[in-house]
Design a protein around this motif. Structure first.
Motif, PDB file in Angstrom:
ATOM      1  N   VAL A 286       0.900  -1.249   0.033  1.00 43.66           N
ATOM      2  CA  VAL A 286       0.026   0.016  -0.041  1.00 43.66           C
ATOM      3  C   VAL A 286       0.929   1.279   0.057  1.00 43.66           C
ATOM      4  O   VAL A 286       1.568   1.572   0.968  1.00 43.66           O
ATOM      5  N   ASN A 287       0.856   2.046  -1.149  1.00 41.12           N
ATOM      6  CA  ASN A 287       1.435   3.149  -0.992  1.00 41.12           C
ATOM      7  C   ASN A 287       0.476   4.211  -0.164  1.00 41.12           C
ATOM      8  O   ASN A 287      -0.425   4.592  -0.754  1.00 41.12           O
ATOM      9  N   ALA A 288       1.347   5.111   0.821  1.00 37.26           N
ATOM     10  CA  ALA A 288       0.560   5.860   1.769  1.00 37.26           C
ATOM     11  C   ALA A 288       0.544   7.073   1.087  1.00 37.26           C
ATOM     12  O   ALA A 288       0.877   8.127   1.843  1.00 37.26           O
ATOM     13  N   VAL A 289      -0.078   7.319   0.204  1.00 35.12           N
ATOM     14  CA  VAL A 289      -0.190   8.760  -0.282  1.00 35.12           C
ATOM     15  C   VAL A 289      -0.968   9.818   0.501  1.00 35.12           C
ATOM     16  O   VAL A 289      -0.436  10.763   0.572  1.00 35.12           O
ATOM     17  N   ALA A 290      -1.930   9.475   1.419  1.00 38.78           N
ATOM     18  CA  ALA A 290      -2.589  10.255   2.265  1.00 38.78           C
ATOM     19  C   ALA A 290      -1.593  10.904   3.206  1.00 38.78           C
ATOM     20  O   ALA A 290      -1.535  12.060   3.627  1.00 38.78           O
TER      21      ALA A 290
ATOM     22  N   LEU B  27      12.828  -5.483  -2.105  1.00 39.49           N
ATOM     23  CA  LEU B  27      13.259  -6.838  -1.124  1.00 39.49           C
ATOM     24  C   LEU B  27      11.861  -7.762  -1.704  1.00 39.49           C
ATOM     25  O   LEU B  27      12.198  -8.996  -2.090  1.00 39.49           O
ATOM     26  N   ALA B  28      10.680  -7.028  -1.549  1.00 42.08           N
ATOM     27  CA  ALA B  28       9.565  -8.102  -2.085  1.00 42.08           C
ATOM     28  C   ALA B  28       9.833  -8.598  -3.413  1.00 42.08           C
ATOM     29  O   ALA B  28       9.472  -9.761  -3.739  1.00 42.08           O
ATOM     30  N   GLU B  29      10.269  -7.739  -4.166  1.00 37.51           N
ATOM     31  CA  GLU B  29      10.300  -7.969  -5.838  1.00 37.51           C
ATOM     32  C   GLU B  29      11.600  -8.880  -6.087  1.00 37.51           C
ATOM     33  O   GLU B  29      11.663  -9.869  -6.807  1.00 37.51           O
ATOM     34  N   ARG B  30      12.612  -8.662  -5.137  1.00 37.76           N
ATOM     35  CA  ARG B  30      13.776  -9.470  -5.293  1.00 37.76           C
ATOM     36  C   ARG B  30      13.518 -11.141  -5.011  1.00 37.76           C
ATOM     37  O   ARG B  30      14.078 -12.013  -5.506  1.00 37.76           O
ATOM     38  N   ILE B  31      12.470 -11.242  -4.137  1.00 44.04           N
ATOM     39  CA  ILE B  31      12.298 -12.723  -3.406  1.00 44.04           C
ATOM     40  C   ILE B  31      11.127 -13.520  -4.418  1.00 44.04           C
ATOM     41  O   ILE B  31      11.047 -14.383  -4.038  1.00 44.04           O
ATOM     42  N   GLY B  32      10.415 -12.631  -5.251  1.00 45.91           N
ATOM     43  CA  GLY B  32       9.687 -12.989  -6.253  1.00 45.91           C
ATOM     44  C   GLY B  32       8.385 -13.477  -5.659  1.00 45.91           C
ATOM     45  O   GLY B  32       7.634 -14.287  -6.614  1.00 45.91           O
ATOM     46  N   LEU B  33       7.699 -12.727  -4.827  1.00 50.76           N
ATOM     47  CA  LEU B  33       6.429 -13.017  -4.337  1.00 50.76           C
ATOM     48  C   LEU B  33       5.411 -12.549  -5.369  1.00 50.76           C
ATOM     49  O   LEU B  33       5.804 -11.550  -6.270  1.00 50.76           O
ATOM     50  N   PRO B  34       4.187 -12.987  -5.342  1.00 48.66           N
ATOM     51  CA  PRO B  34       2.917 -12.483  -5.982  1.00 48.66           C
ATOM     52  C   PRO B  34       2.535 -10.978  -5.523  1.00 48.66           C
ATOM     53  O   PRO B  34       2.030 -11.238  -4.506  1.00 48.66           O
ATOM     54  N   LEU B  35       2.930 -10.110  -5.839  1.00 53.71           N
ATOM     55  CA  LEU B  35       2.476  -8.648  -5.424  1.00 53.71           C
ATOM     56  C   LEU B  35       1.453  -7.899  -6.172  1.00 53.71           C
ATOM     57  O   LEU B  35       1.224  -8.228  -7.321  1.00 53.71           O
ATOM     58  N   ALA B  36       0.835  -7.087  -5.139  1.00 51.45           N
ATOM     59  CA  ALA B  36      -0.107  -6.406  -5.940  1.00 51.45           C
ATOM     60  C   ALA B  36       0.069  -4.790  -5.194  1.00 51.45           C
ATOM     61  O   ALA B  36       0.622  -4.714  -4.177  1.00 51.45           O
ATOM     62  N   TYR B  37      -0.229  -3.904  -5.907  1.00 46.53           N
ATOM     63  CA  TYR B  37      -0.028  -2.408  -5.776  1.00 46.53           C
ATOM     64  C   TYR B  37      -1.273  -1.618  -5.525  1.00 46.53           C
ATOM     65  O   TYR B  37      -2.108  -1.736  -6.464  1.00 46.53           O
ATOM     66  N   VAL B  38      -1.474  -1.054  -4.570  1.00 45.03           N
ATOM     67  CA  VAL B  38      -2.671  -0.009  -4.572  1.00 45.03           C
ATOM     68  C   VAL B  38      -1.976   1.106  -3.532  1.00 45.03           C
ATOM     69  O   VAL B  38      -1.130   1.246  -3.054  1.00 45.03           O
ATOM     70  N   THR B  39      -3.038   2.238  -3.600  1.00 43.62           N
ATOM     71  CA  THR B  39      -2.852   3.430  -2.862  1.00 43.62           C
ATOM     72  C   THR B  39      -3.871   3.464  -1.628  1.00 43.62           C
ATOM     73  O   THR B  39      -4.865   2.826  -1.592  1.00 43.62           O
TER      74      THR B  39
END
Length: 473
Positions: free
Chosen positions: A140-144, A198-210
């Protein structure tokens, strides 16, 4: 993931920042779905600029991949607005500079780097949000929170042009319709980018939201394996809290990698550029909030305060206490699965890892049980002796919830010696974070790793109304 096997681009950071108005800009969207467009609003006095888009990740240590670059684009210096209205809100009503399509861009967190003809640079953050979070670890990108601390135009939710002492000049509502201060992405780079790498280096299935996406989209977290609140995620709407709480209750793991999370209750309103681009928080002036007396659950103040008090520890497990401090992180449960492979023993210490803000477990009625304190770190803050706690609890639906209890956790992952943290500490925090991400990505952690409640051991006076910090020493 296959994306991170693509060639990286190490020259993605801002080099020459130049003066405050050398080049600066913002986007009309904080996030877009893959393939959608956003508009850049740019100001520079130099006649032309160019823009480059970098997807942040691992990429063999380069940490970014350049996915797009513009040619030279015309630009002019656009006006610095003043604060307007009773909320003292700064919004840059600038003319548009260019429209950018994200066609072909993978989901992820992006920095758009603006470079003026004279060489000065700034970043503009944009998220290409995930269409689904099912089966994934959600970052979660903490834009607020980014906007709450943004001082561009002289006003933030903390102070006005007079600096930290200018409480009377602070904004009561801050707009996304303005650039960010400093390099254009200071909170993202400090508190979020190291975890993404780090999360992308270890190859996890990721989702991105704000944070704005969580407020807007009901069901966004359906089927998510885990939700990760990154290093500074302070400002939450009621909808954000309800949706993350519901995800936890359905078995989605939750991690709070900073401190002071879910501390301020906010409201998101519209601006001329679109919905959910105005972050409203009256804080101690909550009796002046137009919602007061009409919808008390929407009044913007601290979550633990009236008129609709809901202390944050009912979700996070830990309660924000104070700042500033700098103290050793002290391990008390070395056999915990989170410390696997770190080699720590009971009493292992990591100097300066606790700070500058910290949380602790209180044991009050809002504290979830069973809860396991795995690091219990003595400190002194503003002359008061207390503790910072890393804690793990498990929910009835099977979810595991972890909170580091310190704001410096994510910063330490870089190993750059910030705050006097020894570079070697990064080996410890990286391994713990990797353990956390891997276990949380596998499904409800509480089913395989139930918390062993040890509150009485570490906080024997918790719940006692006459207890004080000094009585523990």
């Amino acid at each position: 993931m296959a994306e991170n096997h693509r060639p990286g681009y190490a020259d993605w950071a801002v080099g020459n920042r130049g003066g405050d108005r050398a080049v600066e800009g913002y986007a009309d969207r904080v996030s877009v779905a893959p393939g959608e467009s956003f508009v850049l609003f740019v100001s520079a006095p130099t006649g032309w600029f160019r823009a480059e888009a970098f997807r942040m990740g691992w990429y063999g240590g380069a940490l970014a991949r350049r996915v797009w670059s513009s040619g030279r684009l015309p630009v002019r210096e656009q006006p610095m607005p003043g604060a307007r209205g009773t909320t003292r809100t700064v919004a840059a009503a600038w003319g548009p500079s260019t429209r950018v399509s994200t066609r072909g861009w993978p989901e992820g967190a992006y920095l758009i780097r603006l470079t003026a003809a004279s060489g000065e640079q700034r970043h503009v953050p944009v998220t290409v949000r995930s269409r689904t979070t099912a089966g994934r670890v959600v970052l979660v990108n903490a834009v607020a929170t980014w906007q709450a601390y943004n001082t561009w135009g002289g006003h933030s939710l903390y102070h006005g042009p007079g600096g930290k002492g200018d409480d009377a000049g602070r904004s009561l509502a801050v707009s996304c319709d303005r650039p960010y201060d400093r390099d254009g992405a200071p909170l993202f780079l400090t508190y979020e980018q190291p975890v993404i790498a780090l999360a992308e280096r270890i190859g996890l299935p990721l989702a991105y939201v704000t944070s704005m996406d969580l407020d807007r989209e009901f069901g966004l977290l359906d089927g998510a394996r885990a939700v990760i609140s990154l290093g500074h995620d302070e400002y939450w709407t009621p909808a954000m809290r309800e949706r993350i709480t519901a995800a936890r209750d359905a078995g989605t793991n939750i991690a709070f990698l900073g401190a002071n999370a879910c501390f301020r209750r906010i409201r998101l309103e519209s601006t001329a550029r679109g919905d959910r681009r105005l972050v409203v928080c009256y804080k101690s002036d909550w009796t002046h909030d137009p919602a007061y007396g009409k919808d008390d659950a929407a009044v913007t103040t601290d979550w633990r305060e009236p008129p609709h008090a809901r202390p944050e520890n009912s979700l996070t497990g830990t309660l924000y206490e104070s700042n500033p401090t700098s103290a050793d992180y002290t391990v008390t449960e070395p056999g915990h699965w989170l410390f696997s492979g770190t080699g720590v023993t009971r009493g292992s210490r990591f100097p300066h890892l606790v700070g500058t803000e910290y949380d602790r477990v209180t044991g009050d009625p809002s504290t979830p049980r069973p809860i396991e304190v795995i690091a219990h770190s003595p400190l002194v803050c503003r002359g008061v002796r207390s503790f910072s706690d890393s804690a793990y609890y498990t929910a009835p639906g099977g979810a595991g919830v972890f909170a580091t209890g310190t704001m410096r956790w994510v910063e330490s992952l870089n190993g750059d010696g910030a705050h006097g943290i020894a570079p070697a500490t990064a080996g410890f925090t990286r391994r713990v974070t990797e353990n956390l991400l891997r276990v949380f990505a596998a499904g409800p952690a509480g089913r395989r790793h139930p918390a062993r409640d040890n509150l009485a051991e570490h906080h024997p006076y918790a719940g006692d109304p006459v207890w004080t910090h000094q009585q523990l020493w």
